[in-house]
Design a protein around this motif. Structure first.
Motif, PDB file in Angstrom:
ATOM      1  N   LYS A   1     -27.476 -31.429 -31.911  1.00 54.67           N
ATOM      2  CA  LYS A   1     -26.297 -32.023 -32.853  1.00 54.67           C
ATOM      3  C   LYS A   1     -26.288 -33.736 -32.181  1.00 54.67           C
ATOM      4  O   LYS A   1     -25.698 -34.360 -33.007  1.00 54.67           O
ATOM      5  CB  LYS A   1     -25.060 -31.414 -32.658  1.00 54.67           C
ATOM      6  CG  LYS A   1     -25.252 -30.084 -33.549  1.00 54.67           C
ATOM      7  CD  LYS A   1     -24.028 -29.310 -33.524  1.00 54.67           C
ATOM      8  CE  LYS A   1     -24.131 -27.955 -34.098  1.00 54.67           C
ATOM      9  NZ  LYS A   1     -22.807 -27.019 -33.999  1.00 54.67           N
ATOM     10  N   VAL A   2     -26.342 -34.023 -30.734  1.00 49.86           N
ATOM     11  CA  VAL A   2     -25.994 -35.030 -30.381  1.00 49.86           C
ATOM     12  C   VAL A   2     -27.144 -36.028 -30.315  1.00 49.86           C
ATOM     13  O   VAL A   2     -26.816 -37.183 -29.726  1.00 49.86           O
ATOM     14  CB  VAL A   2     -25.238 -35.144 -29.014  1.00 49.86           C
ATOM     15  CG1 VAL A   2     -23.992 -34.196 -29.015  1.00 49.86           C
ATOM     16  CG2 VAL A   2     -26.258 -34.406 -27.886  1.00 49.86           C
ATOM     17  N   LEU A   3     -28.265 -35.721 -30.726  1.00 51.47           N
ATOM     18  CA  LEU A   3     -29.434 -36.532 -30.651  1.00 51.47           C
ATOM     19  C   LEU A   3     -29.390 -37.420 -31.848  1.00 51.47           C
ATOM     20  O   LEU A   3     -29.038 -36.942 -32.902  1.00 51.47           O
ATOM     21  CB  LEU A   3     -30.929 -35.631 -30.450  1.00 51.47           C
ATOM     22  CG  LEU A   3     -30.959 -34.695 -29.292  1.00 51.47           C
ATOM     23  CD1 LEU A   3     -32.425 -34.035 -29.543  1.00 51.47           C
ATOM     24  CD2 LEU A   3     -31.232 -35.607 -27.955  1.00 51.47           C
ATOM     25  N   ASP A   4     -30.150 -38.599 -31.645  1.00 51.25           N
ATOM     26  CA  ASP A   4     -30.286 -39.554 -32.702  1.00 51.25           C
ATOM     27  C   ASP A   4     -31.618 -38.949 -33.498  1.00 51.25           C
ATOM     28  O   ASP A   4     -32.093 -38.035 -32.946  1.00 51.25           O
ATOM     29  CB  ASP A   4     -30.155 -40.906 -32.444  1.00 51.25           C
ATOM     30  CG  ASP A   4     -31.085 -41.172 -31.364  1.00 51.25           C
ATOM     31  OD1 ASP A   4     -32.243 -40.188 -31.201  1.00 51.25           O
ATOM     32  OD2 ASP A   4     -31.192 -42.457 -30.883  1.00 51.25           O
ATOM     33  N   PHE A   5     -31.603 -39.526 -34.352  1.00 55.42           N
ATOM     34  CA  PHE A   5     -32.725 -39.333 -35.613  1.00 55.42           C
ATOM     35  C   PHE A   5     -34.241 -39.536 -34.752  1.00 55.42           C
ATOM     36  O   PHE A   5     -34.993 -38.448 -34.798  1.00 55.42           O
ATOM     37  CB  PHE A   5     -32.930 -40.232 -36.634  1.00 55.42           C
ATOM     38  CG  PHE A   5     -33.839 -39.605 -37.829  1.00 55.42           C
ATOM     39  CD1 PHE A   5     -33.987 -38.374 -38.233  1.00 55.42           C
ATOM     40  CD2 PHE A   5     -34.852 -40.601 -38.431  1.00 55.42           C
ATOM     41  CE1 PHE A   5     -34.970 -37.936 -39.126  1.00 55.42           C
ATOM     42  CE2 PHE A   5     -35.755 -40.278 -38.957  1.00 55.42           C
ATOM     43  CZ  PHE A   5     -35.727 -38.760 -39.728  1.00 55.42           C
ATOM     44  N   PRO A   6     -34.384 -40.485 -34.037  1.00 57.69           N
ATOM     45  CA  PRO A   6     -35.836 -40.663 -33.166  1.00 57.69           C
ATOM     46  C   PRO A   6     -35.719 -39.583 -32.273  1.00 57.69           C
ATOM     47  O   PRO A   6     -36.929 -39.078 -32.181  1.00 57.69           O
ATOM     48  CB  PRO A   6     -35.791 -42.014 -32.726  1.00 57.69           C
ATOM     49  CG  PRO A   6     -34.821 -42.925 -33.362  1.00 57.69           C
ATOM     50  CD  PRO A   6     -33.928 -41.839 -34.180  1.00 57.69           C
ATOM     51  N   GLY A   7     -34.828 -39.389 -31.721  1.00 56.91           N
ATOM     52  CA  GLY A   7     -34.904 -38.262 -30.454  1.00 56.91           C
ATOM     53  C   GLY A   7     -35.104 -36.622 -31.339  1.00 56.91           C
ATOM     54  O   GLY A   7     -35.937 -36.085 -30.733  1.00 56.91           O
ATOM     55  N   ARG A   8     -34.694 -36.624 -32.319  1.00 53.36           N
ATOM     56  CA  ARG A   8     -35.076 -35.302 -33.120  1.00 53.36           C
ATOM     57  C   ARG A   8     -36.407 -35.303 -33.562  1.00 53.36           C
ATOM     58  O   ARG A   8     -37.040 -34.188 -33.409  1.00 53.36           O
ATOM     59  CB  ARG A   8     -34.035 -35.181 -34.376  1.00 53.36           C
ATOM     60  CG  ARG A   8     -32.623 -34.958 -34.002  1.00 53.36           C
ATOM     61  CD  ARG A   8     -31.797 -34.501 -35.247  1.00 53.36           C
ATOM     62  NE  ARG A   8     -30.514 -34.595 -34.874  1.00 53.36           N
ATOM     63  CZ  ARG A   8     -29.406 -34.116 -36.000  1.00 53.36           C
ATOM     64  NH1 ARG A   8     -29.695 -33.412 -37.136  1.00 53.36           N
ATOM     65  NH2 ARG A   8     -28.073 -33.964 -35.521  1.00 53.36           N
ATOM     66  N   LEU A   9     -37.249 -36.568 -33.943  1.00 56.02           N
ATOM     67  CA  LEU A   9     -38.395 -36.432 -34.300  1.00 56.02           C
ATOM     68  C   LEU A   9     -39.340 -36.051 -33.292  1.00 56.02           C
ATOM     69  O   LEU A   9     -40.105 -35.529 -33.290  1.00 56.02           O
ATOM     70  CB  LEU A   9     -38.560 -37.886 -34.894  1.00 56.02           C
ATOM     71  CG  LEU A   9     -38.110 -38.252 -36.489  1.00 56.02           C
ATOM     72  CD1 LEU A   9     -38.526 -39.460 -36.792  1.00 56.02           C
ATOM     73  CD2 LEU A   9     -38.513 -37.066 -37.413  1.00 56.02           C
ATOM     74  N   LYS A  10     -38.746 -36.738 -31.972  1.00 54.31           N
ATOM     75  CA  LYS A  10     -39.686 -36.426 -30.732  1.00 54.31           C
ATOM     76  C   LYS A  10     -39.676 -35.014 -30.478  1.00 54.31           C
ATOM     77  O   LYS A  10     -40.586 -34.309 -30.077  1.00 54.31           O
ATOM     78  CB  LYS A  10     -39.331 -37.299 -29.860  1.00 54.31           C
ATOM     79  CG  LYS A  10     -39.762 -38.917 -29.983  1.00 54.31           C
ATOM     80  CD  LYS A  10     -39.256 -39.603 -28.631  1.00 54.31           C
ATOM     81  CE  LYS A  10     -39.322 -41.130 -28.944  1.00 54.31           C
ATOM     82  NZ  LYS A  10     -39.131 -41.820 -27.848  1.00 54.31           N
ATOM     83  N   LEU A  11     -38.352 -34.525 -30.418  1.00 55.80           N
ATOM     84  CA  LEU A  11     -38.190 -32.902 -30.037  1.00 55.80           C
ATOM     85  C   LEU A  11     -38.921 -32.065 -31.075  1.00 55.80           C
ATOM     86  O   LEU A  11     -39.736 -31.041 -30.634  1.00 55.80           O
ATOM     87  CB  LEU A  11     -36.856 -32.599 -30.101  1.00 55.80           C
ATOM     88  CG  LEU A  11     -36.296 -31.144 -29.819  1.00 55.80           C
ATOM     89  CD1 LEU A  11     -37.025 -30.833 -28.383  1.00 55.80           C
ATOM     90  CD2 LEU A  11     -34.904 -31.063 -29.771  1.00 55.80           C
TER      91      LEU A  11
END
Length: 664
Positions: A394-404
């Motif tokens: 929930k606290v990750l930004d969009f690039p961080g979510r894509l990598k995960l």
């Protein structure tokens, strides 16, 4: 060329000059004088013209290199040994250099931002399970330390702090390190000491992480010239710490060997996630500073400062000699956990936080305690339960979510289960079919070949419905535009389209979609459909649309034609009309519809615009909204004749549209 041809060419060139006096002076020269000047100019031009880069002298090459950014310098230094020596002879000022690992050993990146490129990082090396690429990243770091002056250097290692130790000899060859701000986290002691002992004079901030570890080598750091009293350090020098253990006392102030300086030690607390967190600041202050003038700013305690007690790790992971620590496998019984936490709560100095804890139910207390222990106990991300992973995502930004999302199927499903709110998403091309990008944060538009977008409509349709507040589409083919409009979810506020001065603009088809005619604001550039305002107004009347609903258009034809259609359609509803506006009543006594036309002048020409809106029936003419800011960036003329590029079928041949362009 013959003399006559030369003179004719230069006469033509001077005739087009913006400097009229210069052109007149040239025309007054006799023929012989003109020829003399022309030939002298051509001889000098040929003589001074270098054939290529290799013929340039080193001093000119250096001037060129000075204006190159860092990636361009790297490319140039790979071409030849002389170029490498020239590039390396010029220092470069980096705003920020960072070696970052996310703690999983799966992803990492070395980032460099040469000033004045702005705040966005330039990524040079990414590595994933690849020792060779990690080596390249460290070599990049060593090169930046060797040639650069670095405003901010961050070494943020993740899961394996010891692996950087293999490259210490390479890094040491780049000493001394010209760094203003140094932050190191999760490195082994040898690596930290390497950076500390090789810092050049002029460093302003050193930020380290003690990890709540008693073996933190503070005494060894003091072997470097930082002792304040002995060295008569400057006023404003300070130490800022997050504390691991409870402290005694609030503040202390001592004198130094310099009668104009004192040293102040202050300890204070603030609310943390589960308890009060304590911080320390020790600074050199003027001896005449009153207590009421102390700097009480606490902003430095947020985001990057940890102040917690390591419940199961007394040794740390980076600064201790131990490589791996045993973690307790079994959790204590619930009653014991609650009893330990109750004792800790009694020591909190913030009574409000303690009272809030006591008010929690037994189940809520246990949940918070176990969440904390999960993070302390889990060796890596895979051991976390899904509900805690979701809280992190929930606290990750969009690039961080894509990598995960790319790491595993379970992670992909978790990421996709959470919606994310985008401020802006856009797809653009630069009109030559060679370059394109998708971006977040600023609006742009597709490019010169709108039909290529149609190949992906089936993929896009799988994502319907589209939850969009403001939609702007320009230079797409009709099928693509219809796909977006018909799949818009309710709640859209603005739809912005380009009519391209085209009579085949499918306004009637758009009116079959409730999301279109119920939209708060419809904007259309270069509208050539004369009865569009009257047809939309009829929809508004039938559906009793809200006050404030409006149509805003740039016109590709004279406004009187649109007005004529509108007045003929609503001849039995006219409240009043003149040459620039018409007002009609609706089926709702509290609402009228107002159609207005106006001209915006730019340079010597004027563009015509139209606004049609629902207004209160008691609104006076003096109260009309005459704001025209919305016309900025709105086109009100016909680019492509009556053909358009998006709405016509088939596409016209460019040779037919621009015959003069190809006849030159």
């Amino acid at each position: 060329m013959s003399d006559d041809a030369l003179i004719r060419a230069f006469d033509g060139k001077m005739g087009s000059s913006h400097n009229r006096q210069k052109a007149i002076n040239w025309m007054r020269l006799p023929r012989d004088e003109k020829l003399k000047k022309i030939k002298k100019y051509l001889i000098l031009k040929e003589k001074n013209k270098p054939k290529n880069w290799c013929h340039l002298p080193p001093e000119i090459k250096l001037e060129v290199i000075k204006v190159l950014d860092f990636p361009a310098r790297l490319k140039l230094r790979m071409t030849a040994r002389n170029e490498r020596d020239l590039v390396d002879s010029l220092g470069i000022n980096f705003k920020a250099v960072a070696l970052i690992n996310d703690g999983s050993q799966k992803w990492g990146v070395v980032q460099m931002t040469p000033s004045p490129r702005g705040n966005q990082f330039e990524r040079f090396v990414s590595f994933r399970f690849n020792k060779k690429l990690y080596s390249s990243a460290v070599h990049f770091l060593a090169y930046a330390l060797k040639i650069g002056k670095i405003d901010s250097l961050k070494i943020l290692e993740g899961y394996s702090p010891k692996r950087l130790n293999k490259f210490l000899e390479i890094l040491e060859k780049s000493a001394p390190f010209n760094v203003k701000y140094l932050k190191i986290k999760k490195l082994k002691k040898d690596a930290v000491m390497l950076f500390m002992k090789n810092l050049a004079p002029g460093v302003e901030t050193i930020h380290l992480h003690a990890e709540g570890c008693e073996s933190f080598p503070f005494d060894e750091f003091l072997t470097f010239p930082v002792k304040w009293i002995e060295n008569d350090a400057e006023i404003g020098t300070k130490l800022q710490c997050g504390l691991r253990a409870n402290s005694n006392g609030k503040e202390a102030r001592i004198w130094t060997n310099n009668s104009s300086k004192h040293i102040l030690l202050r300890i204070f607390s603030r609310d943390g996630a589960y308890s009060m967190e304590e911080y320390l600041t020790c600074s050199i202050i003027p001896s005449v500073l009153e207590k009421s003038e102390y700097d009480l700013n606490m902003d430095w305690t947020f985001f990057e400062m940890d102040a917690y007690y390591c419940m199961d790790d007394q040794n740390g992971t980076a600064l201790s000699e131990l490589e791996e620590l045993e973690k307790p496998q079994n959790m204590l019984p619930d009653d014991v956990l609650l009893r330990i936490m109750e004792e800790k709560v009694r020591s909190w100095k913030n009574r409000q936080s303690a009272m809030n804890w006591m008010r929690l139910s037994r189940a809520e207390k246990l949940k918070k305690i176990k969440e904390l222990l999960y993070f302390k106990k889990c060796k890596n991300w895979c051991h976390l339960p899904p509900e805690i992973k979701l809280e992190v995502i929930k606290v990750l930004d969009f690039p961080g979510r894509l990598k995960l999302r790319m790491t595993a199927r379970n992670e992909r499903d978790l990421v996709d289960s959470l919606k994310i709110n985008f401020k802006s998403v856009s797809f653009r091309s630069n009109h030559d079919e060679r370059w394109g990008e998708i971006a977040v944060e600023y609006p742009t538009y597709p490019g010169y070949s709108p039909k290529r977008f149609n190949q992906f409509l089936k993929i896009l349709e799988k994502s319907a419905p589209f939850n969009v507040k403001n939609l702007k589409i320009k230079n797409l083919k009709k099928d693509a535009v219809m796909l977006f409009v018909k799949n818009l979810a309710p709640g859209v506020e603005t739809i912005h389209l380009d009519g391209e001065g085209c009579e085949s603009f499918p306004f009637d088809e758009f009116l079959t979609f409730p999301v279109f005619y119920n939209c708060e604001t419809i904007k259309i550039e270069s509208l050539a459909i004369f009865d569009a305002p009257s047809k939309l107004a009829k929809k508004w009347i039938d559906n009793d649309a809200e006050i404030g609903t409006k149509l805003q258009c740039g016109l590709s034809a004279r406004s009187d034609v649109y007005l004529l259609y509108f007045v003929e359609e609503f001849s039995d509803r006219i409240v009043y009309q003149n040459e620039n506006e018409a007002r009609i009543w609706t089926n709702n006594d509290s609402k009228h519809i107002l159609l207005r036309f106006f001209i915006q002048y730019e340079d010597l020409s004027g563009d015509e615009y139209l606004t049609c809106s629902i207004i209160p029936s008691d609104l006076e003419k003096s109260e009309y909204d005459l704001n025209t800011d919305w016309t900025v960036g709105m086109e009100a003329y016909d680019h492509f004749g009556m053909y358009g590029t998006s709405w016509s079928e088939p596409e016209p041949d460019p040779l037919e549209l621009f015959p003069t362009l190809f006849s030159l």
